[in-house]
Design a protein around this motif. Structure first.
Motif, PDB file in Angstrom:
ATOM      1  N   GLU A  22      -0.613   7.947  -4.938  1.00 52.66           N
ATOM      2  CA  GLU A  22      -0.603   8.439  -3.566  1.00 52.66           C
ATOM      3  C   GLU A  22       0.790   8.848  -3.097  1.00 52.66           C
ATOM      4  OE1 GLU A  22      -2.836   6.353  -0.642  1.00 52.66           O
ATOM      5  OE2 GLU A  22      -4.158   5.441  -2.128  1.00 52.66           O
ATOM      6  N   ALA A  23       1.787   8.625  -3.935  1.00 55.20           N
ATOM      7  CA  ALA A  23       3.141   9.054  -3.578  1.00 55.20           C
ATOM      8  C   ALA A  23       3.321  10.555  -3.737  1.00 55.20           C
ATOM      9  CB  ALA A  23       4.171   8.310  -4.429  1.00 55.20           C
ATOM     10  N   GLY A  24       2.330  11.241  -4.329  1.00 48.01           N
ATOM     11  CA  GLY A  24       2.402  12.691  -4.475  1.00 48.01           C
ATOM     12  C   GLY A  24       3.574  13.118  -5.323  1.00 48.01           C
ATOM     13  N   SER A  25       4.381  14.020  -4.783  1.00 54.39           N
ATOM     14  CA  SER A  25       5.523  14.528  -5.541  1.00 54.39           C
ATOM     15  C   SER A  25       6.579  13.463  -5.781  1.00 54.39           C
ATOM     16  CB  SER A  25       6.149  15.718  -4.798  1.00 54.39           C
ATOM     17  OG  SER A  25       6.593  15.316  -3.503  1.00 54.39           O
ATOM     18  N   GLY A  26       6.531  12.375  -5.025  1.00 53.02           N
ATOM     19  CA  GLY A  26       7.500  11.292  -5.226  1.00 53.02           C
ATOM     20  C   GLY A  26       7.020  10.223  -6.182  1.00 53.02           C
ATOM     21  N   ALA A  27       5.915  10.479  -6.903  1.00 58.83           N
ATOM     22  CA  ALA A  27       5.341   9.466  -7.780  1.00 58.83           C
ATOM     23  C   ALA A  27       6.293   9.087  -8.905  1.00 58.83           C
ATOM     24  CB  ALA A  27       4.005   9.951  -8.342  1.00 58.83           C
TER      25      ALA A  27
ATOM     26  N   THR B 128      -3.292   2.932 -10.137  1.00 61.51           N
ATOM     27  CA  THR B 128      -3.121   4.373 -10.017  1.00 61.51           C
ATOM     28  C   THR B 128      -4.372   5.074 -10.519  1.00 61.51           C
ATOM     29  OG1 THR B 128      -1.707   6.268 -10.573  1.00 61.51           O
ATOM     30  CG2 THR B 128      -2.087   4.646 -12.303  1.00 61.51           C
ATOM     31  N   ARG B 129      -4.544   6.306 -10.133  1.00 59.65           N
ATOM     32  CA  ARG B 129      -5.612   7.124 -10.695  1.00 59.65           C
ATOM     33  C   ARG B 129      -5.200   7.640 -12.070  1.00 59.65           C
ATOM     34  NH1 ARG B 129      -7.850  10.956  -5.770  1.00 59.65           N
ATOM     35  NH2 ARG B 129      -8.340   9.277  -4.289  1.00 59.65           N
ATOM     36  N   PRO B 130      -6.138   8.186 -12.835  1.00 58.61           N
ATOM     37  CA  PRO B 130      -5.789   8.726 -14.155  1.00 58.61           C
ATOM     38  C   PRO B 130      -4.824   9.893 -14.065  1.00 58.61           C
ATOM     39  CG  PRO B 130      -8.156   8.385 -13.957  1.00 58.61           C
ATOM     40  CD  PRO B 130      -7.584   8.199 -12.587  1.00 58.61           C
TER      41      PRO B 130
ATOM     42  N   GLY C 266      -2.871  11.712 -11.169  1.00 56.32           N
ATOM     43  CA  GLY C 266      -1.885  10.640 -11.099  1.00 56.32           C
ATOM     44  C   GLY C 266      -0.466  11.141 -11.025  1.00 56.32           C
ATOM     45  N   ILE C 267       0.390  10.658 -11.896  1.00 52.89           N
ATOM     46  CA  ILE C 267       1.827  10.911 -11.809  1.00 52.89           C
ATOM     47  C   ILE C 267       2.160  12.251 -12.444  1.00 52.89           C
ATOM     48  CG2 ILE C 267       4.092   9.976 -12.374  1.00 52.89           C
ATOM     49  CD1 ILE C 267       2.696   7.264 -12.726  1.00 52.89           C
ATOM     50  N   PRO C 268       2.659  13.215 -11.703  1.00 52.76           N
ATOM     51  CA  PRO C 268       2.982  14.517 -12.275  1.00 52.76           C
ATOM     52  C   PRO C 268       4.050  14.396 -13.351  1.00 52.76           C
ATOM     53  CG  PRO C 268       2.950  14.616  -9.870  1.00 52.76           C
ATOM     54  CD  PRO C 268       2.896  13.171 -10.262  1.00 52.76           C
ATOM     55  N   GLY C 269       3.865  15.123 -14.446  1.00 56.07           N
ATOM     56  CA  GLY C 269       4.872  15.137 -15.496  1.00 56.07           C
ATOM     57  C   GLY C 269       4.719  14.055 -16.532  1.00 56.07           C
TER      58      GLY C 269
ATOM     59  N   LEU D 281       0.864  -1.178   0.000  1.00 56.12           N
ATOM     60  CA  LEU D 281       0.000   0.000   0.000  1.00 56.12           C
ATOM     61  C   LEU D 281       0.902   1.229   0.000  1.00 56.12           C
ATOM     62  CD1 LEU D 281      -2.626  -1.132   2.676  1.00 56.12           C
ATOM     63  CD2 LEU D 281      -2.678  -1.465   0.199  1.00 56.12           C
ATOM     64  N   VAL D 282       0.884   1.981  -1.087  1.00 57.21           N
ATOM     65  CA  VAL D 282       1.805   3.111  -1.232  1.00 57.21           C
ATOM     66  C   VAL D 282       1.643   4.103  -0.089  1.00 57.21           C
ATOM     67  CG1 VAL D 282       2.395   5.072  -2.713  1.00 57.21           C
ATOM     68  CG2 VAL D 282       1.936   2.833  -3.728  1.00 57.21           C
ATOM     69  N   SER D 283       0.424   4.230   0.425  1.00 55.97           N
ATOM     70  CA  SER D 283       0.184   5.172   1.522  1.00 55.97           C
ATOM     71  C   SER D 283       0.964   4.814   2.782  1.00 55.97           C
ATOM     72  CB  SER D 283      -1.314   5.225   1.845  1.00 55.97           C
ATOM     73  OG  SER D 283      -1.786   3.942   2.232  1.00 55.97           O
TER      74      SER D 283
END
Length: 661
Positions: A166-171, A194-196, A200-203, A122-124
């Protein structure tokens, strides 16, 4: 190969060889790990699906690769591609999917086939947005890194990562580590959710991972399931059975209210007949210890119940032909000349026992009728739902237990429930039976108490729960008898009482322990905390978190257990023992580690000091005693929890001097 063959290939690969484990240590750790996955994620699957109001079946995805099926389930896709990235929106069922995959792999393993070993991430819960062996082992403390490495080497590890977004900026960093981990361990199936892109993943221009097949989770049709957990947390236990009964009847009524096609069997039944039909299903599932009923035995049960040919006692349902409404003249004639006419008034009517010949004449199209009932359940899911293709279960296990109790009451089989008092599988049904208005609750509870002549605690604990749901239907003298017997069991007053409750009584003691906290003294509360942790009673986890803040002193030495070893704790507060109990839970149930960290923040500094030193010292001794033949299973998880405790101590002014060395 077809879909069934693909699933069999995925979950029961016969080419897997047994690990080289001559001492059996790793085999034992693997069994314990798989048991913990089944215990935790089997329940999470049910809760997540009900909470999000999803139709609980094998959810389908749309793969983006041209060599993949246009529409399939994740197990079918894994049979073709060992790495799958599942993209779904908020509340689409991603967590339920991961729990389902983990629970199914664990269930297959528990049935005796050495197949895939599930590892859930669980990434959280990750401290650092990175996936590697160490991170996975922290979240699988029972198996630990030794089991993980062995499973990876043998290509038997099923790695399930939930919530890449859910990793946020660390995705981005996490996604790169996932790609690297997958490349380093080929042959081990992986599923990542993951979410869309927008959440989802920035960048990333698209949500994708190198080497993974991206598949979009199809939106699930809504369901009107009324989840029992919406009201089971209310404080008045006396309303529990009546609330469940109301929810069940509301779901049964919807079969009549739904826009079913004309002539639908479930629509034409009255509420009493629908309740009887579904309680029969609950009774069969209870007898066979099932939470999922395959379609074949469901069809056989419907055939048995609808034609009534094998009923020999009590009222039963009689099935008429589908075309009888169009053939009323034939129905009015007395064809056999015996002075009787065939029954009229709808597809189902009650008949007397023993009319097998007449029933055979009426049930000429029984197979077709059974198929129609199954399709009506499948197309309008509510009370009974299809969790995966070809397997049905009740939307909530409380519904199943209640309907099973209804069936026992209907056929007058309460004695059978009392005989089953020692079986935890029957406890919920016994409690619901006492809450059904048609039952003489006082007589039922007396029989329950007399069955063991006061010697076994399980009957007393069950009688206490039955008294709660029975409400005001019990005489004061019976309530006093229950209270007297219960006071001899809870709260625990010695370490022997705790061991007895955990080892001999089991989780049925959990509600009584929580209830007894209100009148317990400090030492009794300390022992109660240890008992609740040892029982793994989920409703007690939040109670233990609150108890961690209790700074009431305990004025006598308390015997605790840490890694099954006795520890004598003196001059401490109640919060210390709640922390120790939650630490034990966190090692066995990885998702409970967040609760332990909440308790750490609440605990008085002195209690945190004491627990930190106990765990640190004992952990160092375990590492010193470890050997290749007897490795310790959870070193990484313990290190993480110790680090969190140390940081909490630093925020509160640092450890005391006697711990600094």
């Amino acid at each position: 190969m077809d879909g069934d063959d693909l699933r069999r290939w995925l979950w029961t690969d016969a080419t897997v060889s047994a690990p080289n484990d001559p001492t059996g240590v790793l085999s034992s750790a693997e069994r314990d790990h798989v048991d913990s996955v089944w215990s935790e994620h089997g329940q999470i699957h049910v809760r997540a699906l009900i909470r999000n109001e999803q139709v609980p079946m094998d959810m389908e995805v749309l793969p983006r690769r041209v060599d993949a099926p246009s529409r399939c389930t994740v197990p079918e896709l894994l049979a073709r591609h060992e790495r799958v990235l599942v993209v779904g929106g908020r509340g689409s069922g991603k967590t339920a999917l991961i729990a389902r995959l983990a629970a199914r792999a664990a269930a297959d393993h528990r049935q005796g086939t050495r197949t895939l070993v599930p590892f859930v991430v669980l990434v959280s819960l990750l401290d650092d947005p990175r996936l590697d062996e160490r991170a996975i082992a922290k979240l699988s403390p029972i198996g630990g890194v030794v089991l993980l490495r062995r499973a990876l080497e043998e290509r038997r590890a099923l790695v399930l990562v939930d919530g890449l977004d859910e990793a946020g900026s660390g995705a981005r960093r996490l996604s790169e580590s996932v790609e690297a981990f997958a490349a380093a361990h080929p042959g081990n199936p992986m599923v990542v959710t993951t979410r869309p892109r927008r959440a989802g993943i920035p960048g990333y221009a698209r949500v994708e991972l190198r080497g993974f097949v991206t598949a979009t989770l199809l939106p699930q049709p809504g369901t009107r399931v009324v989840a029992a957990h919406h009201f089971l947390a209310r404080r008045d236990p006396g309303r529990r059975t009546s609330l469940i009964a109301s929810a069940v009847d509301a779901l049964l009524e919807r079969y009549a209210a739904e826009e079913l096609r004309p002539g639908a069997i479930l629509k034409s039944l009255d509420l009493r007949d629908r309740r009887l039909l579904f309680s029969s299903i609950a009774w069969l599932m209870h007898c066979d210890r099932l939470v999922e009923l395959p379609v074949e035995p469901l069809a056989e049960l419907l055939r048995w119940r609808l034609d009534g040919a094998r009923w020999v006692e009590g009222p039963r349902l009689v099935l008429c032909r589908a075309d009888e409404e169009d053939d009323e003249e034939d129905m009015d004639e007395d064809e056999d000349g015996d002075g009787d006419r065939d029954p009229q008034g709808g597809p189902l009517e009650r008949g007397a026992a023993g009319d097998a010949r007449e029933l055979g004449e009426l049930a000429q199209d029984i197979d077709g009728m059974v198929e129609r009932v199954i399709e009506e359940i499948r197309g309008h899911q509510g009370l009974l739902i299809e969790r995966r293709p070809g397997a049905f279960s009740f939307a909530d296990l409380s519904y199943q237990a209640y309907l099973n109790a209804v069936d026992h009451v209907r056929i007058g089989a309460l004695d059978a429930l009392i005989e089953a008092r020692g079986d935890p599988w029957s406890h919920e049904t016994i409690v619901h039976a006492a809450g059904i208005p048609e039952v003489d609750a006082a007589a039922f509870i007396r029989e329950l108490l007399e069955a063991d002549r006061g010697e076994a605690p399980v009957a007393t604990l069950l009688a206490s729960r039955c008294a709660e749901v029975a409400g005001g239907r019990l005489p004061p003298q019976l309530r006093r008898t229950i209270a007297r017997r219960l006071s001899e069991l809870v709260p625990p007053r010695t370490p022997f009482d705790v061991a007895h409750l955990v080892d001999d009584v089991g989780e049925v003691a959990g509600p009584a322990l929580i209830q007894a906290l209100g009148s317990a003294g400090p030492s009794e509360r300390a022992y109660t905390a240890m008992a609740l942790g040892g029982l793994r009673h989920r409703p007690a986890y939040g109670v233990l978190v609150r108890m961690a803040a209790d700074d009431s002193p305990v004025n006598e030495p308390i015997v605790c257990w840490l890694w099954d070893e006795e520890q004598l704790v003196k001059d401490q507060v109640i919060g210390c023992f709640a922390l120790l109990a939650l630490f034990d839970v966190a090692l066995a149930v990885p998702s409970a580690s967040t609760l332990f960290l909440q308790a750490v923040e609440r605990a008085p500094r002195g209690a945190l000091d004491c627990v930190y030193k106990l765990i640190d010292d004992q952990h160092a001794e375990r590492i010193g005693r470890a050997s290749e033949d007897e490795p310790i299973r959870d070193p990484e998880a313990v290190d993480v929890l110790l680090e969190k405790m140390r940081k909490a101590l630093d925020r509160k002014g640092g450890p005391t001097e006697w711990e600094s060395w």
